[in-house]
Scaffold this active site. Structure first.
Site, PDB file in Angstrom:
ATOM      1  N   ASP A   1      44.454  30.255  39.794  1.00 20.43           N
ATOM      2  CA  ASP A   1      43.290  30.838  40.459  1.00 20.43           C
ATOM      3  C   ASP A   1      42.175  31.040  39.439  1.00 20.43           C
ATOM      4  O   ASP A   1      42.440  31.519  38.332  1.00 20.43           O
ATOM      5  CB  ASP A   1      43.638  32.183  41.113  1.00 20.43           C
TER       6      ASP A   1
HETATM    7  N1  LIG Z   1      35.244  20.265  39.850  1.00 19.04           N
HETATM    8  C1  LIG Z   1      35.128  21.567  39.513  1.00 19.04           C
HETATM    9  N2  LIG Z   1      35.738  22.505  40.290  1.00 19.04           N
HETATM   10  C2  LIG Z   1      35.595  23.797  39.897  1.00 19.04           C
HETATM   11  C3  LIG Z   1      34.853  24.202  38.766  1.00 19.04           C
HETATM   12  N3  LIG Z   1      34.923  25.549  38.687  1.00 19.04           N
HETATM   13  C4  LIG Z   1      35.694  25.988  39.709  1.00 19.04           C
HETATM   14  N4  LIG Z   1      36.108  24.914  40.423  1.00 19.04           N
HETATM   15  C5  LIG Z   1      36.975  24.933  41.602  1.00 19.04           C
HETATM   16  O1  LIG Z   1      36.740  26.118  42.338  1.00 19.04           O
HETATM   17  C6  LIG Z   1      37.951  26.436  43.007  1.00 19.04           C
HETATM   18  C7  LIG Z   1      38.288  27.882  42.669  1.00 19.04           C
HETATM   19  O2  LIG Z   1      38.928  28.458  43.772  1.00 19.04           O
HETATM   20  P1  LIG Z   1      40.500  28.808  43.745  1.00 19.04           P
HETATM   21  O3  LIG Z   1      40.737  29.870  44.749  1.00 19.04           O
HETATM   22  O4  LIG Z   1      40.969  29.015  42.349  1.00 19.04           O
HETATM   23  O5  LIG Z   1      41.223  27.452  44.249  1.00 19.04           O
HETATM   24  P2  LIG Z   1      41.036  26.747  45.677  1.00 19.04           P
HETATM   25  O6  LIG Z   1      40.197  25.518  45.493  1.00 19.04           O
HETATM   26  O7  LIG Z   1      40.572  27.727  46.706  1.00 19.04           O
HETATM   27  O8  LIG Z   1      42.492  26.231  46.023  1.00 19.04           O
HETATM   28  P3  LIG Z   1      43.823  27.141  46.049  1.00 19.04           P
HETATM   29  O9  LIG Z   1      44.436  27.056  44.680  1.00 19.04           O
HETATM   30  O10 LIG Z   1      44.673  26.472  47.113  1.00 19.04           O
HETATM   31  O11 LIG Z   1      43.399  28.542  46.413  1.00 19.04           O
HETATM   32  C8  LIG Z   1      39.037  25.496  42.504  1.00 19.04           C
HETATM   33  O12 LIG Z   1      39.220  24.438  43.415  1.00 19.04           O
HETATM   34  C9  LIG Z   1      38.439  24.988  41.213  1.00 19.04           C
HETATM   35  O13 LIG Z   1      38.927  23.691  40.886  1.00 19.04           O
HETATM   36  C10 LIG Z   1      34.244  23.173  37.986  1.00 19.04           C
HETATM   37  O14 LIG Z   1      33.578  23.412  36.966  1.00 19.04           O
HETATM   38  N5  LIG Z   1      34.409  21.895  38.393  1.00 19.04           N
END
Ligand SMILES: Nc1nc2c(ncn2[C@@H]2O[C@H](COP(=O)(O)OP(=O)(O)OP(=O)(O)O)[C@@H](O)[C@H]2O)c(=O)[nH]1
Length: 204
Positions: A75
């Site tokens: 996360d």
């Molecule tokens: N490509 C990219 N994605 C980012 C970056 N910063 C954050 N993210 C994305 O933002 C999202 C953060 O939300 P999380 O709750 O950690 O993950 P999620 O996408 O909701 O997916 P889950 O793990 O199923 O909860 C993730 O998918 C990260 O990969 C970045 O600099 N580049």
């Protein structure tokens, strides 16, 4: 003979999956569907670690404890002024975020929880990367928010997408900002007795 490790990524994040694949791994994806809204730890880093653990535990609870299987939950949260910032809910929130963070420095924390269902063993840690944001203009903020990208990512920015032009520099692990720290994951695997290179898929 040790079983060949089988990695399950407990995340819907396309960026986490791409990062792991480019690093030679080929995880199976099982999305945890954990509700992240009502979870708060004592610090933003602790909240990220708590959520990563909840995601891994949710998937472990749904699979058979096959020897050699390891489940990774992650996360990511941006810490700015002591607040833990996930994905902005609205375009207005994304705009406000950028007006608050432009020209300043935040810390992107990614919690990691690696669990081995067959033994109950786990390795948990958080990696933190300092991010220095460009002093972007209102017009740039408006154009960036209009792309929709900030709404899909923690901290309302990407380092490897359209947001890359608005990140002046970082201190720490680049992939950690994208969503998974490869050097940290290597150490977590080692803590569970798994050699990082054993996870590599042989080239097709
Ligand atoms: N490509 C990219 N994605 C980012 C970056 N910063 C954050 N993210 C994305 O933002 C999202 C953060 O939300 P999380 O709750 O950690 O993950 P999620 O996408 O909701 O997916 P889950 O793990 O199923 O909860 C993730 O998918 C990260 O990969 C970045 O600099 N580049």
């Amino acid at each position: 003979m040790l079983p060949v490790p089988h990695l399950i990524l407990a995340s819907a994040s396309p960026a986490r999956l791409t990062t792991l694949r480019r690093a030679g791994l080929n995880p199976e994806v099982i999305v945890s569907d954990v509700d992240e809204t009502a979870v708060f730890g004592p610090t933003p880093a602790a909240t990220a670690e708590l959520l990563a653990t909840m995601k891994a535990e949710a998937v472990v609870g749904r699979i058979e404890p096959v020897p050699g299987t390891v489940v990774l939950g992650c996360d990511s949260l941006l810490e700015l002024d002591g607040q833990a910032l996930g994905k902005p809910e609205t375009t207005e929130a994304a705009t406000e975020r950028w007006r608050a963070m432009r020209g300043r420095t935040g810390v992107l924390h990614t919690g990691h929880c690696l669990m081995e269902p067959a033994t109950g063993r786990r390795a948990v840690a958080t990696a933190s990367t300092t991010v220095r944001f460009a002093d972007v203009t209102d017009a740039e903020i408006g154009a960036y928010v209009a792309t929709g990208e900030p709404l899909r990512v923690a901290g309302a920015f990407t380092i490897d997408g359209r947001g890359g032009a608005f990140v002046e520099g970082i201190e720490g692990d680049h992939h950690n900002v994208v969503g998974v720290s490869l050097p940290l994951l290597r150490r977590l695997c080692a803590a569970l007795g798994i050699a990082w290179t054993a996870l590599w898929e042989l080239p097709a």
